[in-house]
Write an enzyme that holds these catalytic residues in place. Structure first.
Site, PDB file in Angstrom:
ATOM      1  N   HIS A   8      32.095  23.747  27.047  1.00 23.44           N
ATOM      2  CA  HIS A   8      33.188  23.385  25.964  1.00 23.44           C
ATOM      3  C   HIS A   8      33.645  21.833  26.302  1.00 23.44           C
ATOM      4  O   HIS A   8      33.244  21.233  27.408  1.00 23.44           O
ATOM      5  CB  HIS A   8      34.386  24.103  26.169  1.00 23.44           C
ATOM      6  CG  HIS A   8      35.223  24.026  24.990  1.00 23.44           C
ATOM      7  ND1 HIS A   8      36.075  23.113  24.967  1.00 23.44           N
ATOM      8  CD2 HIS A   8      35.432  24.715  23.940  1.00 23.44           C
ATOM      9  CE1 HIS A   8      36.930  23.213  23.702  1.00 23.44           C
ATOM     10  NE2 HIS A   8      36.313  24.202  23.257  1.00 23.44           N
TER      11      HIS A   8
ATOM     12  N   ASP B 264      33.441  32.201  22.231  1.00 28.37           N
ATOM     13  CA  ASP B 264      32.359  32.776  21.381  1.00 28.37           C
ATOM     14  C   ASP B 264      31.402  33.490  22.121  1.00 28.37           C
ATOM     15  O   ASP B 264      30.592  34.457  21.457  1.00 28.37           O
ATOM     16  CB  ASP B 264      31.258  31.727  20.845  1.00 28.37           C
ATOM     17  CG  ASP B 264      32.476  30.888  19.897  1.00 28.37           C
ATOM     18  OD1 ASP B 264      33.151  31.647  18.694  1.00 28.37           O
ATOM     19  OD2 ASP B 264      32.244  29.858  19.650  1.00 28.37           O
TER      20      ASP B 264
HETATM   21  N1  CMC Z   1      23.863  25.356  28.077  1.00 33.43           N
HETATM   22  C1  CMC Z   1      22.880  24.552  28.815  1.00 33.43           C
HETATM   23  N2  CMC Z   1      23.394  23.263  29.093  1.00 33.43           N
HETATM   24  C2  CMC Z   1      24.541  22.956  28.481  1.00 33.43           C
HETATM   25  C3  CMC Z   1      25.534  23.707  27.804  1.00 33.43           C
HETATM   26  C4  CMC Z   1      24.859  24.980  27.389  1.00 33.43           C
HETATM   27  N3  CMC Z   1      25.521  26.037  26.890  1.00 33.43           N
HETATM   28  N4  CMC Z   1      26.398  22.917  27.150  1.00 33.43           N
HETATM   29  C5  CMC Z   1      26.247  21.800  27.794  1.00 33.43           C
HETATM   30  N5  CMC Z   1      25.154  21.837  28.431  1.00 33.43           N
HETATM   31  C6  CMC Z   1      24.732  20.523  29.402  1.00 33.43           C
HETATM   32  C7  CMC Z   1      24.211  19.349  28.439  1.00 33.43           C
HETATM   33  O1  CMC Z   1      22.799  19.647  28.229  1.00 33.43           O
HETATM   34  C8  CMC Z   1      24.634  18.194  29.142  1.00 33.43           C
HETATM   35  O2  CMC Z   1      23.503  17.800  30.129  1.00 33.43           O
HETATM   36  P1  CMC Z   1      23.341  16.434  30.469  1.00 33.43           P
HETATM   37  O3  CMC Z   1      24.690  15.786  30.963  1.00 33.43           O
HETATM   38  O4  CMC Z   1      22.539  16.774  31.987  1.00 33.43           O
HETATM   39  O5  CMC Z   1      22.644  15.702  29.545  1.00 33.43           O
HETATM   40  C9  CMC Z   1      25.887  18.499  29.599  1.00 33.43           C
HETATM   41  O6  CMC Z   1      25.779  19.934  29.747  1.00 33.43           O
HETATM   42  C10 CMC Z   1      27.256  18.362  28.627  1.00 33.43           C
HETATM   43  O7  CMC Z   1      26.691  18.562  27.451  1.00 33.43           O
HETATM   44  P2  CMC Z   1      27.411  17.909  26.182  1.00 33.43           P
HETATM   45  O8  CMC Z   1      26.632  18.555  24.910  1.00 33.43           O
HETATM   46  O9  CMC Z   1      27.309  16.471  26.260  1.00 33.43           O
HETATM   47  O10 CMC Z   1      28.996  18.616  26.183  1.00 33.43           O
HETATM   48  P3  CMC Z   1      29.509  18.600  24.752  1.00 33.43           P
HETATM   49  O11 CMC Z   1      31.088  18.321  25.323  1.00 33.43           O
HETATM   50  O12 CMC Z   1      29.087  17.271  23.731  1.00 33.43           O
HETATM   51  O13 CMC Z   1      29.527  19.899  23.973  1.00 33.43           O
HETATM   52  C11 CMC Z   1      29.205  22.163  23.340  1.00 33.43           C
HETATM   53  C12 CMC Z   1      30.194  20.969  24.074  1.00 33.43           C
HETATM   54  C13 CMC Z   1      30.443  23.177  23.137  1.00 33.43           C
HETATM   55  C14 CMC Z   1      28.892  21.866  22.016  1.00 33.43           C
HETATM   56  C15 CMC Z   1      28.033  22.458  24.201  1.00 33.43           C
HETATM   57  O14 CMC Z   1      28.660  23.029  25.564  1.00 33.43           O
HETATM   58  C16 CMC Z   1      26.991  23.559  23.633  1.00 33.43           C
HETATM   59  O15 CMC Z   1      26.315  23.174  22.848  1.00 33.43           O
HETATM   60  N6  CMC Z   1      27.663  24.945  23.933  1.00 33.43           N
HETATM   61  C17 CMC Z   1      26.621  25.625  23.205  1.00 33.43           C
HETATM   62  C18 CMC Z   1      27.274  26.058  22.021  1.00 33.43           C
HETATM   63  C19 CMC Z   1      28.701  26.853  22.179  1.00 33.43           C
HETATM   64  O16 CMC Z   1      28.747  27.858  22.738  1.00 33.43           O
HETATM   65  N7  CMC Z   1      29.756  26.568  21.269  1.00 33.43           N
HETATM   66  C20 CMC Z   1      30.957  26.909  21.156  1.00 33.43           C
HETATM   67  C21 CMC Z   1      32.122  26.024  21.496  1.00 33.43           C
HETATM   68  S1  CMC Z   1      33.720  27.071  22.000  1.00 33.43           S
HETATM   69  C22 CMC Z   1      34.317  27.694  20.345  1.00 33.43           C
HETATM   70  C23 CMC Z   1      34.258  26.671  19.341  1.00 33.43           C
HETATM   71  O17 CMC Z   1      34.428  25.528  19.417  1.00 33.43           O
HETATM   72  O18 CMC Z   1      33.760  27.415  18.234  1.00 33.43           O
END
Ligand code: CMC
Length: 392
Positions: free
Chosen positions: A269, A326
């Site tokens: 998140h 989720d």
């Molecule tokens: N699995 C594996 N690696 C991950 C994940 C994951 N679920 N989420 C983030 N990372 C890694 C990502 O690869 C990155 O690594 P690096 O720094 O080496 O490049 C690091 O963690 C930071 O990720 P980010 O994409 O820069 O983080 P963000 O704040 O932009 O994204 C997020 C947040 C929720 C989009 C992301 O964690 C994600 O894609 N999660 C999976 C989808 C998900 O479960 N979404 C629901 C969110 S909660 C409820 C809602 O909002 O609806």
């Protein structure tokens, strides 16, 4: 010309001041108007939470009765909406139907599109909270080919929604009170989460003065993606692909691989850098619902094992990636009888309270301007036009 801060994904830009929801991502706290979400889930109900988000305080008994009355008397949608629904293909994703039909409400309620009038703004808000379960249930019924079920206003909000989804002709449908209460708590958990992508979308759409129905339709569209609300559907799909606990290490390895775009869905998140408090509550609800319906879902075991394995893995610990809302919600909704395609539609009906509260706050804030981000242009510099015959 000008100097701008480059902040893709708005990771460090506050777009507004807000008094609605507070997330302490390090401590894992979520407060609606100062109240911990866990308390509201344990002791309140969804309509009370809607009132709280909209008005700023919990209602008195009289205010609550009045609010509940007003919401339950706006649950019908215009009968002509039925024809609008019939324009969709039967195999449409319910979220496609939701985006269209919520936007279409603006064509039916012209009076409440007068956003300069606070009274009309409140009527529009109540209409939207009242009609979302009806629309979500219609989207479900339409895609399953079953007749629409009209709202039954003596039922409470969550029970009414379940009945509109699961009641079929010629059979007495009795709402299971345990499942209705579970649904109500699920709605509270999803009701707001400060400036998430869809709430920011609603604010941005609303900042131009667009009508509230159109703004909420924009929120629904944004919520659909798998990085946001669509993660509940995607997470269940992933759990089904994993299938059994022995296959978990391979999926964890993929999620850690920098060359593989795969992510553990339902993990991570932007703001919660410790355990998402909503996930903890959802986990409990999931267990209760499975016990109530008497189902031993093997994917629940896979989910719990996946959580344990990820929490013991350096990659997830270091990056502070915890299960989010989720992760367990798809399993819970499936146990209640919803197909995966409906999960995000349920999320969108619950989040409507938050979207509306964010929209109302923005509209009444005199410091708000039209949302208009700047850009760093990286395209071609000025070029001379060449007629098509001379282009080589
Ligand atoms: N699995 C594996 N690696 C991950 C994940 C994951 N679920 N989420 C983030 N990372 C890694 C990502 O690869 C990155 O690594 P690096 O720094 O080496 O490049 C690091 O963690 C930071 O990720 P980010 O994409 O820069 O983080 P963000 O704040 O932009 O994204 C997020 C947040 C929720 C989009 C992301 O964690 C994600 O894609 N999660 C999976 C989808 C998900 O479960 N979404 C629901 C969110 S909660 C409820 C809602 O909002 O609806």
């Amino acid at each position: 010309a000008g100097i701008f801060t480059y902040d893709p994904g708005f990771t460090s830009t506050a777009s507004c001041e807000s008094k609605i929801t507070y997330v302490d991502g390090d401590a894992g706290h979520l407060l609606y108007r100062g109240y911990p979400v866990e308390d509201l889930v344990a002791r309140g109900d969804y309509l009370e939470t809607c009132y709280l988000l909209l008005y700023g305080d919990l209602p008195t008994a009289r205010q609550k009765a009045d609010f509940d009355y007003r919401v339950t008397h706006h649950t019908m949608v215009h009968e002509q909406m039925v024809r609008f629904f019939q324009g969709f293909r039967r195999d449409s994703h319910p979220m496609a139907v939701m985006v269209g039909s919520v936007g279409a409400l603006s064509a039916f309620y012209h009076d409440s599109t007068d956003i300069a009038d606070p009274h009309q703004r409140m009527i529009a808000s109540i209409r939207m909270i009242a009609k979302m379960p009806t629309i979500a249930a219609m989207a479900y019924k339409y895609t399953t080919g079953q007749p629409f079920v009209y709202p039954k206003n003596e039922l409470d909000y969550a029970a009414n929604f379940l009945r509109m989804c699961f009641s079929v002709p010629f059979e007495e449908y009795k709402v299971n009170p345990v499942l209705a209460r579970a649904m109500d708590r699920i709605l509270i958990l999803h009701a707001d989460n400060e400036q998430g992508a869809s709430s920011s979308t609603v604010r941005l759409a609303g900042s131009s003065g667009a009508n509230p129905f159109a703004c909420i339709a924009a929120g629904v569209a944004c919520l659909w993606g798998p990085a946001h609300g669509g993660a509940n559907e995607a997470a269940l799909k992933m759990l089904a692909e994993i299938g059994k606990p022995e296959r978990i290490p391979a999926f964890i390895a993929r999620a850690k691989d920098p060359d593989d775009p795969f992510r553990l869905l339902g993990f991570g998140h932007r703001v919660y850098k410790s355990y998402d408090p909503r996930a903890r509550v959802m986990h409990g609800i999931c267990r209760e619902v499975l016990a109530e319906v008497g189902v031993a879902d093997p994917l629940f075991e896979v989910a719990e094992e996946l959580e344990r394995a990820a929490m013991a893995d350096e990659y997830f610990v270091e990056k502070k990636l915890f299960p989010n809302l989720d992760f367990y919600s798809g399993l819970t909704l499936r146990a209640m009888g919803f197909p995966p395609a409906m999960f995000t539609a349920v999320f969108s009906l619950a989040r409507t309270a938050g979207w509306i509260a964010q929209w109302m706050e923005m509209i009444s804030d005199p410091s708000q301007k039209i949302g208009r981000p700047r850009q760093l242009y990286t395209g071609a510099t000025r070029r001379d036009y060449v007629p098509v015959a001379k282009r080589g």
